[in-house]
Write a protein that holds these residues in place. Sequence first.
Motif, PDB file in Angstrom:
ATOM      1  N   ARG A 501       0.822  -1.214   0.000  1.00 55.12           N
ATOM      2  CA  ARG A 501       0.000   0.000   0.000  1.00 55.12           C
ATOM      3  C   ARG A 501       0.854   1.260   0.000  1.00 55.12           C
ATOM      4  O   ARG A 501       0.550   2.230  -0.707  1.00 55.12           O
ATOM      5  CB  ARG A 501      -0.918  -0.029   1.227  1.00 55.12           C
ATOM      6  N   LEU A 502       1.906   1.280   0.789  1.00 54.01           N
ATOM      7  CA  LEU A 502       2.763   2.471   0.847  1.00 54.01           C
ATOM      8  C   LEU A 502       3.418   2.751  -0.506  1.00 54.01           C
ATOM      9  O   LEU A 502       3.499   3.903  -0.946  1.00 54.01           O
ATOM     10  CB  LEU A 502       3.830   2.290   1.930  1.00 54.01           C
ATOM     11  N   PHE A 503       3.889   1.702  -1.180  1.00 56.75           N
ATOM     12  CA  PHE A 503       4.496   1.890  -2.499  1.00 56.75           C
ATOM     13  C   PHE A 503       3.494   2.518  -3.462  1.00 56.75           C
ATOM     14  O   PHE A 503       3.784   3.519  -4.132  1.00 56.75           O
ATOM     15  CB  PHE A 503       4.985   0.546  -3.037  1.00 56.75           C
ATOM     16  N   ARG A 504       2.279   1.955  -3.530  1.00 57.77           N
ATOM     17  CA  ARG A 504       1.284   2.495  -4.449  1.00 57.77           C
ATOM     18  C   ARG A 504       0.828   3.888  -4.030  1.00 57.77           C
ATOM     19  O   ARG A 504       0.490   4.725  -4.872  1.00 57.77           O
ATOM     20  CB  ARG A 504       0.105   1.529  -4.538  1.00 57.77           C
ATOM     21  N   SER A 505       0.861   4.175  -2.720  1.00 59.34           N
ATOM     22  CA  SER A 505       0.492   5.512  -2.250  1.00 59.34           C
ATOM     23  C   SER A 505       1.491   6.563  -2.719  1.00 59.34           C
ATOM     24  O   SER A 505       1.114   7.690  -3.053  1.00 59.34           O
ATOM     25  CB  SER A 505       0.393   5.532  -0.723  1.00 59.34           C
ATOM     26  N   HIS A 506       2.775   6.208  -2.730  1.00 55.32           N
ATOM     27  CA  HIS A 506       3.773   7.157  -3.241  1.00 55.32           C
ATOM     28  C   HIS A 506       3.556   7.418  -4.730  1.00 55.32           C
ATOM     29  O   HIS A 506       3.719   8.552  -5.196  1.00 55.32           O
ATOM     30  CB  HIS A 506       5.179   6.618  -2.985  1.00 55.32           C
ATOM     31  N   LEU A 507       3.179   6.393  -5.473  1.00 51.12           N
ATOM     32  CA  LEU A 507       2.884   6.606  -6.893  1.00 51.12           C
ATOM     33  C   LEU A 507       1.620   7.450  -7.053  1.00 51.12           C
ATOM     34  O   LEU A 507       1.562   8.336  -7.930  1.00 51.12           O
ATOM     35  CB  LEU A 507       2.718   5.251  -7.596  1.00 51.12           C
ATOM     36  N   GLU A 508       0.610   7.187  -6.224  1.00 53.52           N
ATOM     37  CA  GLU A 508      -0.587   8.024  -6.263  1.00 53.52           C
ATOM     38  C   GLU A 508      -0.235   9.482  -5.975  1.00 53.52           C
ATOM     39  O   GLU A 508      -0.779  10.404  -6.605  1.00 53.52           O
ATOM     40  CB  GLU A 508      -1.596   7.534  -5.227  1.00 53.52           C
ATOM     41  N   GLY A 509       0.672   9.680  -5.011  1.00 43.78           N
ATOM     42  CA  GLY A 509       1.092  11.040  -4.695  1.00 43.78           C
ATOM     43  C   GLY A 509       1.732  11.736  -5.881  1.00 43.78           C
ATOM     44  O   GLY A 509       1.536  12.944  -6.087  1.00 43.78           O
TER      45      GLY A 509
END
Length: 705
Positions: A501-509
Motif C-alpha cells: 500500500r505504501l508503495f502504491r500511495s507514493h505513486l498516487e502522490g
Amino acid sequence: MSTKRLKIAILWHMHQPDYRDPTNGRTLLPWTWLHAVKDYGEMLETVAECQAPVTINLVPTLLEQLDRYRRGVDADSWLELARKDAAELALPERIFLLEQFFSVNDQRHLLPHPRYRQLRQKRGRDPVASAPDFSAQELRDLQVWFLLSWTGYHLRKREPLIGQLLRRGDMFTEAEKADVFNICNAEVTRIIDRHAELEAAGLIEISLTPYAHPILPLLCELRRASEPSPGISLPLADFHYPEDARLQIREGVRTGNQLLGERTRGIWPAEGAVSEDAIRLLAEEKVLWAASDEGILARSLPNGLTDRRALYQVYSYAGLPLVFRDREISDKIGFLYADWPAKEAVADIIRQLKAIKNTVPEGLVPIILDGENCWERYVDNGYPFLQQLYRALLDDPAFDLCTIGQAVADSQPQPLEKLAAGSWIRSDFTTWIGHPEENRGWELLATARHACLTDQVARALKTPELPINEQLRELLRAEGSDWFWWFGDEHQTTQANIFDRLFRSHLEGLYHLSGLPTPPNLQHPIKPPRAQIRSCEPAERFTPRIDGQVGDYFEWLAAGEIDLAAAGAMHAIQQGPSRLFYGYDETSLYLRVDEVKLLKQLCTEWGYFEIHLHGRRNLCLRWQPQKNLLELFSQEEKLGEGRAVAGNILELEIPLKLLVLTPNDELRLFCCCVQQGRSAGRWPGEGDAPLIYRGALLDEENWII
C-alpha cells in the motif's frame, strides 16, 4: 617485537523506510520509533562507554522520521493505540492490539515473562474471537509489555521505573503506562543529537546511504540485473534514469548534512549494491568512500578470491576508495552468535582475526552488517557481546579498531580494472527484480515517472542549492528498495500488505501532485492477498513405523507439515532442514525430518539437534546423532526419553504423557543444531511455527458418514 597491526573497521547499518502514508500523513508502522528506543541510542552508549571507534551508517529517510518524532509532528497509528486508555479501546482497536502487540522476539522478550506469555496464550489463534474476553487491565498490561519489551540494556539500567515494572509484571496503571511512554519518547528524541555529538567528538564516523535506500545500479540501468543473472525475467517497461540515482545521492547527503552537520561522508550503497555506473556517480559526487560485499570483489578480480589475502585491503574504482566486507565474520554476528555465550562468541571472532593477521599483518578487515535487527535475539540486547568485543579489540596490541574513513585515509588503494554489478545478497539483484510482483512494481514506477515528470529531475540537479519539491521527493521514496523487498516469495511478513500500500500511495502522490488522475490499477494490490501462513495440520491420527525409512507411501500421508525454511526479514546463512512432518496417535507424538545427512553435518560428532516446543511450559527435544538418543527437557530438567531412528529419514517418537498436552493446544516450534554448546543454525530463521495438537478431537472433526 612486531608493531604491525591489523585494522578492524566495523560498520553498523541503521535503516528503516519511510512508513508515513503520503495520502493522509499517518505513520502506519512503528519500527523506526521502536528501534530508536531499543537500538540506535543503545548502540551509541556502548560505543561511548568503551571508547570504541566505529562507523554508523544512517539512511536519510530514517533520519527524517527520527526528526519528525523529535519534533512531535508524527501521527503514528500504533503508538496512539499504545497510549490510549485501555478502558476506552473499541473492539477493532482491541483486535489490533491482540494481533500486533506480540510482535517481539519470543525467546528473549516474551517467553521469559509469565504475564506476557499468559496474555498470548489467552489470545490463542483467533484475536477476533478472543478480543471481547479481555479486560481493560489485561489490555493495559499488554500495552505496557509491548513497550517494555522494546527497551534496551542501557535504558533499563538508567531508568528505575523500567526495571520495577519488568520485575512486577502485571497490574500496570494508566499513569505508569504514560511514564513508560514518556521515557521511551525521550530516548527517541535524543537520538539525532547524540549521533552528532559523538561524531563531533571523533568517536564515531557517520556514513550515509542514498536518500530512500534505492538499488542504485537498477536506477542507472534496470537491465543491469541481467549481468549477474543471465536470463532473468525483466519488467516489460524500460527504466534507465541515472539522473535519479544522482539525485538520490545528492538528496541523501543534503538530508544528512542538515540533520547531523555539514561534512563529507562515506556511502554504504543500499544493500551493498554496486555497478560501474553507480560508483562513477558516487565518485563524481565526491563522497569519501563506498563499500560492498566480498562476493562483488570476487567477481571483479581476474582470479576471484582464491587467495583471500586479496580481500583485506582498500581498492578503488573511478578514483573512489572501496572496501569489501568479510562476509563470514559479519554474518556470524548477524545470524549465529546470538545463542552463544558472549565470551565464546568474542573468542571465536578474535581467533578468526588472528588467523587473518598471520597472512596479512597490516591488512584491513571490514565488518559490515545490520546494526538494529539482530540484537533482539541476543542476551541483554547484545550489550555483553558488544562490550566484550570492543574491549577485546581495543586491548589487544595486534589490532587497530578504526572507522572506515580512518582506514581509507591511511591506505594506498589498489585500482580495479572492472567492478562487477551486484549486491550483498547472492551478489545479484534477484531480491528486488525478476519475480512477477517485483517486475509489476517496476512497470508501475516507470509508467508513473514517465507520466508525471518531464525535466524536473534535470532542473533539480542543475540547482542543488534549492530544496527539491514534494513531487520529486515522492519519486525518490517510490524508488526505495524496501517495497520490492517484500514483493515476491522470498520474504514473508504479516505486514506485506502495508508495504504494498505504501508503495502504491507514493505513486498516487506523484499523480496527485502532477494534477493528473490516478490510474485505477493503483487501487489493486500488487501482492495478492493471502491468508496468514500456517502449518498444515494432520488429516487424522496415525501410527507410523519408526524405522528411519520412507517405507510405505501411506505411512506419513496423513501427517501435518511445518515449513522450516520460511525466511524473515533477515537472511539465514546456514543451510538447514526445510520441512518437519508431525502426527500423533493415542500415546505418542511423531516427528520426521528428511535431511538426516545434513543434520549430522551441522551437529558434528558430539553435537545435537533440538526441537523446541513452547506452550503451557517450555520443552526441548534433544536428539544426539552419535548415540541416536532422544531426550526431553523442561528448563534443563530431564523429563524422560523418546525413541529415535535415523536412516534415510529421522523419525522421532515422544510419549504424550511427557508432553502434558490437552486437545486444541497450540505449541510454538523452532529447531536448531548445537555444536559444542553453540548454536549452528535456527529454523525457521525468524519466529516460531505453530504446531496444533487436537488429540481425539481430530478424528471426530474428520469423521464422515
